[in-house]
Design an enzyme around this catalytic site. Structure first.
Site, PDB file in Angstrom:
ATOM      1  N   ARG A  35       8.146   3.701 -20.502  1.00 57.06           N
ATOM      2  CA  ARG A  35       7.378   3.912 -19.268  1.00 57.06           C
ATOM      3  C   ARG A  35       7.808   5.170 -18.523  1.00 57.06           C
ATOM      4  O   ARG A  35       6.991   5.785 -17.837  1.00 57.06           O
ATOM      5  CB  ARG A  35       7.504   2.680 -18.363  1.00 57.06           C
ATOM      6  CG  ARG A  35       6.691   1.541 -18.914  1.00 57.06           C
ATOM      7  CD  ARG A  35       6.750   0.327 -18.048  1.00 57.06           C
ATOM      8  NE  ARG A  35       5.704  -0.601 -18.435  1.00 57.06           N
ATOM      9  CZ  ARG A  35       5.693  -1.878 -18.124  1.00 57.06           C
ATOM     10  NH1 ARG A  35       6.671  -2.396 -17.410  1.00 57.06           N
ATOM     11  NH2 ARG A  35       4.695  -2.645 -18.509  1.00 57.06           N
ATOM     12  N   LYS A 197      -4.814 -18.001 -27.794  1.00 51.40           N
ATOM     13  CA  LYS A 197      -5.873 -18.893 -27.311  1.00 51.40           C
ATOM     14  C   LYS A 197      -7.216 -18.225 -27.070  1.00 51.40           C
ATOM     15  O   LYS A 197      -7.285 -17.087 -26.619  1.00 51.40           O
ATOM     16  CB  LYS A 197      -5.427 -19.507 -25.984  1.00 51.40           C
ATOM     17  CG  LYS A 197      -4.263 -20.448 -26.148  1.00 51.40           C
ATOM     18  CD  LYS A 197      -3.879 -20.983 -24.796  1.00 51.40           C
ATOM     19  CE  LYS A 197      -2.880 -22.127 -24.937  1.00 51.40           C
ATOM     20  NZ  LYS A 197      -2.490 -22.643 -23.637  1.00 51.40           N
ATOM     21  N   GLY A 353      -0.442  -6.785 -24.129  1.00 50.46           N
ATOM     22  CA  GLY A 353       0.857  -7.397 -24.426  1.00 50.46           C
ATOM     23  C   GLY A 353       1.330  -7.411 -25.857  1.00 50.46           C
ATOM     24  O   GLY A 353       1.962  -6.464 -26.330  1.00 50.46           O
ATOM     25  N   GLY A 376      -1.893  -6.698 -18.412  1.00 49.63           N
ATOM     26  CA  GLY A 376      -2.939  -7.313 -17.582  1.00 49.63           C
ATOM     27  C   GLY A 376      -4.032  -6.328 -17.213  1.00 49.63           C
ATOM     28  O   GLY A 376      -5.223  -6.672 -17.209  1.00 49.63           O
TER      29      GLY A 376
HETATM   30  P1  AMP Z   1      -1.613 -13.487 -26.824  1.00 52.92           P
HETATM   31  O1  AMP Z   1      -0.603 -13.293 -25.745  1.00 52.92           O
HETATM   32  O2  AMP Z   1      -2.733 -14.401 -26.476  1.00 52.92           O
HETATM   33  O3  AMP Z   1      -2.061 -12.196 -27.448  1.00 52.92           O
HETATM   34  O4  AMP Z   1      -0.867 -14.337 -27.955  1.00 52.92           O
HETATM   35  C1  AMP Z   1       0.194 -13.814 -28.694  1.00 52.92           C
HETATM   36  C2  AMP Z   1       0.929 -14.946 -29.327  1.00 52.92           C
HETATM   37  O5  AMP Z   1       0.070 -15.660 -30.179  1.00 52.92           O
HETATM   38  C3  AMP Z   1       2.086 -14.489 -30.183  1.00 52.92           C
HETATM   39  O6  AMP Z   1       3.276 -14.899 -29.595  1.00 52.92           O
HETATM   40  C4  AMP Z   1       1.840 -15.162 -31.513  1.00 52.92           C
HETATM   41  O7  AMP Z   1       3.014 -15.741 -32.062  1.00 52.92           O
HETATM   42  C5  AMP Z   1       0.858 -16.251 -31.172  1.00 52.92           C
HETATM   43  N1  AMP Z   1       0.072 -16.662 -32.343  1.00 52.92           N
HETATM   44  C6  AMP Z   1      -0.594 -15.880 -33.189  1.00 52.92           C
HETATM   45  N2  AMP Z   1      -1.149 -16.601 -34.169  1.00 52.92           N
HETATM   46  C7  AMP Z   1      -0.819 -17.897 -33.949  1.00 52.92           C
HETATM   47  C8  AMP Z   1      -1.083 -19.113 -34.632  1.00 52.92           C
HETATM   48  N3  AMP Z   1      -1.817 -19.126 -35.751  1.00 52.92           N
HETATM   49  N4  AMP Z   1      -0.582 -20.248 -34.128  1.00 52.92           N
HETATM   50  C9  AMP Z   1       0.152 -20.202 -32.978  1.00 52.92           C
HETATM   51  N5  AMP Z   1       0.433 -19.087 -32.296  1.00 52.92           N
HETATM   52  C10 AMP Z   1      -0.042 -17.949 -32.771  1.00 52.92           C
END
Ligand code: AMP
Length: 395
Positions: A35, A197, A353, A376
């Protein structure tokens, strides 16, 4: 869009909102200088013009004045990275700052104390913003990481610099990159949405579904789609209250002629652990007691084909649990495919992220066109929201 190039900073004091919210270890040493490096081009340009720089930032989430969050811990590192001795003042408003700012001369850099030592910063307090505004002739916002916050130093302050405010180089680049992907893109455009999610990505899907040609889905949210389509997902991550939403997305995509690419195979495990037993199966045939933690080889091949033909690529979110070695292959292969496509002329933006963490971890950062510095802020931009920090400069 007003940028640094619209101003000559000779004998001017630039008041720059930077994002020096850097990680520190137990000895209060900076462990990642990204940064600080990111703010360097803006500071260098102003100094080269013959101006001076007053830098303001937050660090962490202090509750009032807390020494562990003092920006004095980073001032050596700032001097080192900028290659200019940076002075520090123990406050961000008041007489001490007034004196330090009055004494600053062309070519000098002054770093103010943590803005969040005052609760007025996050509250977007007008009086506080007005006091801060006394420290410069021209206001420069170069903090994309906080551009989605309507704080005193990121948005409210801009009203005191009518005609004398602009984006720094970093923030301008972030805005241009997002624009290149969402509005002025060369087709075909492919967006890759991974991560955990559906619920956290739905805002993005809704905003981009009419603007892109392909959406590649990966990560944990795959299984909400697969279950909604009637597949067996075993113990994979799922949001049961989002099954209808998943079907709506597929329907909407069809109407817009946007192709959605779901993983056809998955690396599954009998526990959420790098040491678990694994096997590769079709995504819709996952046995009970097993969970999908990465995409399989057929999926990687399918996704690579889509990416080879893409001219614009947006990547947000890993395709699997990349933090564990045994489930990182899908994410690294995707990174390779994006790198190759970029080398062949595509524009690729990585943001939000965990995908940024992944490109850094696997060494792709310099093989894509742009890696965003804002988590964010990036997500909200992709959701089509107007960020207060950006709007305040445009107004
Ligand atoms: P996000 O912050 O929504 O981009 O989510 C990132 C996180 O999703 C990471 O820590 C990954 O380990 C998790 N992730 C990716 N694929 C899977 C999966 N198939 N099952 C559970 N967690 C997952």
């Amino acid at each position: 869009m007003k940028t640094l190039d619209n101003f000559n900073f000779k004998n001017k004091k630039a008041l720059i909102r930077v994002d020096f919210n850097v990680p520190l270890n137990d000895a209060f040493e900076v462990t990642d200088i990204t940064r600080i490096q990111a703010a360097k081009p803006t500071i260098t340009k102003i100094l080269e013009d013959g101006g001076s720089c007053v830098l303001m930032s937050h660090l962490g989430r202090p509750n009032g004045v807390e020494d562990q969050f003092s920006l004095r811990h980073i001032v050596h590192k700032v001097s080192e990275v900028l290659g200019v001795k940076t002075r520090f003042v123990n406050d961000c408003i008041g007489s001490q700052v007034n004196e330090a700012v009055s004494n600053i001369v062309a070519g000098e850099v002054l770093l103010l104390e943590n803005l969040r030592f005052y609760e007025e910063e996050k509250a977007g307090d007008t009086g506080f913003a007005e006091q801060l505004s006394g420290w410069g002739d021209i206001y420069v916002n170069d903090a994309f990481g906080t551009a989605h916050r309507a704080h005193a130093s990121t948005a409210v302050i801009a009203q005191y610099f009518e005609g004398n405010k602009c984006f720094g180089n970093l923030l301008a680049q972030e805005i241009e990159s997002i624009d290149k992907v969402l509005n002025n893109s060369e087709k075909p455009v492919t967006a890759i949405l991974g991560g955990a999610k559906v619920s956290s990505k739905i805002g993005i899907v809704e905003n981009i579904i009419e603007k892109v040609d392909h959406i590649i889905i990966g990560g944990g949210m795959t299984f909400t789609f697969v279950k909604a389509l009637g597949g067996k997902i075993g113990n994979s991550l799922v949001e049961d209250d989002k099954l209808d939403l998943a079907l709506d997305i597929l329907e909407k995509a069809k109407k817009n002629n946007t192709q959605i690419h779901l993983p056809v195979d998955a690396v599954i495990a009998d526990a959420f652990s790098n040491d678990a037993n694994t096997q590769t199966v079709n995504t819709n045939e996952i046995p009970e007691g097993w969970m999908g933690l990465d995409v399989g080889p057929k999926t990687s091949e399918n996704f690579a084909k889509v990416l080879t033909n893409s001219k614009t690529i947006l990547w947000n979110g890993p395709l699997g649990v990349f933090e564990m070695d045994n489930f990182s292959k899908g994410t690294t292969e995707l990174g390779n495919a994006i790198a190759e496509s970029t080398q062949n002329g595509a524009f690729s933006l990585v943001g939000g992220g965990d995908s940024v963490a992944a490109v850094k971890q696997f060494g792709f950062a310099d093989k894509v066109s742009y890696v965003s510095t804002g988590g964010g802020a990036m997500l909200e931009s992709l959701e089509g929201k107007v960020l207060p920090g950006i709007n305040a400069i445009l107004k």
